[in-house]
Design a protein around this motif. Structure first.
Motif, PDB file in Angstrom:
ATOM      1  N   CYS A   1      22.508  -0.400 -28.157  1.00 35.79           N
ATOM      2  CA  CYS A   1      22.949  -0.752 -26.807  1.00 35.79           C
ATOM      3  C   CYS A   1      24.472  -0.886 -26.737  1.00 35.79           C
ATOM      4  O   CYS A   1      25.100  -0.306 -25.843  1.00 35.79           O
TER       5      CYS A   1
ATOM      6  N   ILE B   1      11.549   5.074 -20.413  1.00 33.13           N
ATOM      7  CA  ILE B   1      12.980   4.790 -20.317  1.00 33.13           C
ATOM      8  C   ILE B   1      13.143   3.315 -19.988  1.00 33.13           C
ATOM      9  O   ILE B   1      12.619   2.825 -18.981  1.00 33.13           O
ATOM     10  N   GLN B   2      13.865   2.621 -20.851  1.00 34.82           N
ATOM     11  CA  GLN B   2      14.034   1.174 -20.731  1.00 34.82           C
ATOM     12  C   GLN B   2      15.497   0.861 -20.401  1.00 34.82           C
ATOM     13  O   GLN B   2      16.411   1.334 -21.080  1.00 34.82           O
ATOM     14  N   GLN B   3      15.718   0.105 -19.329  1.00 34.28           N
ATOM     15  CA  GLN B   3      17.080  -0.251 -18.908  1.00 34.28           C
ATOM     16  C   GLN B   3      17.531  -1.520 -19.624  1.00 34.28           C
ATOM     17  O   GLN B   3      16.749  -2.449 -19.829  1.00 34.28           O
ATOM     18  N   TYR B   4      18.820  -1.560 -20.013  1.00 30.01           N
ATOM     19  CA  TYR B   4      19.384  -2.708 -20.722  1.00 30.01           C
ATOM     20  C   TYR B   4      20.513  -3.336 -19.907  1.00 30.01           C
ATOM     21  O   TYR B   4      21.195  -2.656 -19.132  1.00 30.01           O
TER      22      TYR B   4
ATOM     23  N   THR C   1      18.601  11.509 -13.073  1.00 34.22           N
ATOM     24  CA  THR C   1      19.373  10.259 -13.040  1.00 34.22           C
ATOM     25  C   THR C   1      20.007   9.984 -11.687  1.00 34.22           C
ATOM     26  O   THR C   1      20.802   9.049 -11.548  1.00 34.22           O
TER      27      THR C   1
ATOM     28  N   PHE D   1      18.574   4.279 -11.386  1.00 29.77           N
ATOM     29  CA  PHE D   1      19.394   4.477 -12.575  1.00 29.77           C
ATOM     30  C   PHE D   1      20.870   4.263 -12.228  1.00 29.77           C
ATOM     31  O   PHE D   1      21.631   5.217 -12.025  1.00 29.77           O
TER      32      PHE D   1
ATOM     33  N   THR E   1      25.467   1.944 -17.124  1.00 35.36           N
ATOM     34  CA  THR E   1      24.314   1.207 -17.657  1.00 35.36           C
ATOM     35  C   THR E   1      23.766   1.958 -18.867  1.00 35.36           C
ATOM     36  O   THR E   1      23.776   3.196 -18.906  1.00 35.36           O
TER      37      THR E   1
ATOM     38  N   TYR F   1      20.596   2.934 -21.381  1.00 34.88           N
ATOM     39  CA  TYR F   1      19.145   3.121 -21.339  1.00 34.88           C
ATOM     40  C   TYR F   1      18.649   3.524 -22.732  1.00 34.88           C
ATOM     41  O   TYR F   1      19.331   4.261 -23.453  1.00 34.88           O
ATOM     42  N   LYS F   2      17.463   3.019 -23.053  1.00 26.46           N
ATOM     43  CA  LYS F   2      16.822   3.454 -24.306  1.00 26.46           C
ATOM     44  C   LYS F   2      15.671   4.376 -23.956  1.00 26.46           C
ATOM     45  O   LYS F   2      14.753   3.992 -23.223  1.00 26.46           O
TER      46      LYS F   2
END
Length: 450
Positions: free
Chosen positions: A351, A386-389, A420, A425, A429, A431-432
């Motif tokens: 991250c 898709i994971q947002q951090y 995107t 999105f 930012t 993303y994983k």
């Protein structure tokens, strides 16, 4: 009761017949009293001294106990590895658990190496000649009682099972009856004996008891038999002692031999394809045992690591607790993953330090290929999450999952487009991207939108 009959020369003729008549009356009254005592136990079978001689047998448990509960008890086991030894069962309770060991008997010993941990043979005793014992064929384990082995030939039978339970039915301090309920299938035998000890003090062991004791009863039964109070066929043992119950010992031995021990056969090697479907080992062949046989595996198939040959233990357990095990090697083939194609071009990152930074609003092709044993693998359906951090200043923590979808397969490549441009999105930012492959493993990469 002692009856004295004088010699004929000691009395005149009339006195002789008078004494004989008096003696006959005493004998008659004694027998009537004995019969009345036995009649209190309805429908029981009365057994006096019965001595049989045979050839070969093996005991599942052995015990010797006087009327106060003092004595010895054990389960004697020969393991499948041929190791001899004696051991009592873990669930044996007082007074048997505290009985002192002597020749051929042991208390609190371990089962020999190689013997079944589910050896089904138990014996415990309580004051008043209360024996409770059972034994069943135990996965090829046998038991050691050379004295019994020299007397009776036990023909093995399927699912051999033996149980006994005894109690003191009546007594007046010097005579009485012991009642025994005994049930045995084929392949079993029981040996019930009584000895009155005439030595000094307490007997030093079984050998001392037999050497310095008088036999009071000797009953040997070979299964099948069903001798219980419930079916009016219990074994009734009348006895009379010259001293008291502390010197009268009740010996009990039991045997169970199976002709059909539990067996299990394992394959030499099991290989699972590269798949994430629930895995199951192929059915293994079992035979013998009693009742239903269940097979368990360690480790379970779904816990096999990818690409690592693993030793698996399969254990068969029947309905009475007999077990047997075998081992084999199992390999769960893993998919080879060579990284995401450009523009991502790789895996990993973090991250705070994402692998790639890509412009917000673009459509990013997420592509990869996998192989199984060197060949392209197109079965199953990998998925993308898709994971947002949050920002590094806010701790780089997951805050949501704005996208999930399935990869499509074409020309040996798995692909999906990540658009995107939407409000889901935001730029600046991290993303994983998590690709879950067909074998259940995941591949990850961190990407930042600017």
């Amino acid at each position: 009761m002692t009856i004295f009959i004088p010699a004929a020369g000691q009395l005149k003729r009339g006195e002789l017949w008078k004494k004989r008549n008096q003696t006959n009356v005493k004998i008659k009254k004694f027998m009537e009293k004995t019969i009345r005592r036995h009649a209190k136990i309805a429908c029981a079978v009365v057994v006096g001294m019965l001595i049989n001689h045979g050839q070969l047998g093996q005991a599942g448990w052995s015990g010797a106990m006087n009327g106060t509960g003092y004595g010895w008890a054990s389960v004697n086991v020969t393991s499948s590895f041929g190791v001899f030894g004696t051991a009592n069962t873990p669930n044996m309770t007082g007074p048997s658990a505290s009985m002192d060991p002597t020749t051929g008997y042991a208390a609190n010993a371990f089962l020999p190496y190689g013997s079944s941990s589910f050896t089904v043979a138990r014996i415990k005793g309580s004051p008043g000649y209360v024996w409770k014992a059972n034994t069943a064929d135990s996965n090829g384990d046998s038991t050691d009682n050379p004295e019994l082995e020299s007397r009776v030939n036990i023909v093995p039978a399927d699912c051999a099972l033996l149980t006994i339970e005894s109690s003191l039915s009546s007594s007046n301090g010097h005579s009485g009856t012991i009642t025994v309920d005994a049930v045995g299938t084929g392949g079993t035998a029981i040996w019930l004996r009584g000895f009155e000890f005439h030595g000094q003090g307490a007997p030093g062991g079984i050998d001392d008891l037999k050497t310095n004791g008088a036999v009071k009863w000797d009953i040997l039964l070979v299964g099948p038999f069903d001798l219980t109070r419930s079916n009016c066929n219990a074994i009734i043992i009348p006895f009379t002692v010259e001293t008291d119950f502390t010197n009268l010992f009740f010996l009990a031995d039991g045997v169970a031999k199976s002709s059909n021990p539990l067996t299990i056969s394992c394959p030499s090697n099991v290989v699972f394809e590269c798949t994430g479907s629930p895995l199951a080992y192929p059915p293994l062949q079992t035979s013998g045992g009693c009742g239903n046989v269940a097979v368990t595996y360690s480790p379970p198939a779904n816990l096999l690591p990818n690409g690592v040959p693993t030793l698996v233990t399969a254990t068969a357990t029947d309905s009475v607790g007999n077990t047997n095990s075998c081992t084999f090697t199992a390999t769960r083939q893993g998919l080879a993953f060579n990284g995401f194609y450009p523009p991502i071009n790789g895996t990993d990152g973090t991250c705070p330090a994402p692998l790639r930074t890509i412009n917000k609003g673009s459509i990013i092709p997420v592509k990869f290929d996998v192989t199984c044993n060197g060949l392209p693998y197109g079965l199953g359906t990998p998925t993308l999450t898709i994971q947002q951090y949050s920002s590094p200043q806010q701790g780089c923590n997951p805050v949501g999952i704005p996208f999930t979808g399935d990869f499509q397969y074409s020309a040996s490549v798995w692909h999906i487009n990540w658009d995107t441009s939407g409000v889901n999105f935001p730029k600046n930012t991290v993303y994983k991207l998590i690709a879950t492959l067909q074998d259940g493993t995941t591949r990850e990469v961190f990407v930042k939108l600017k």
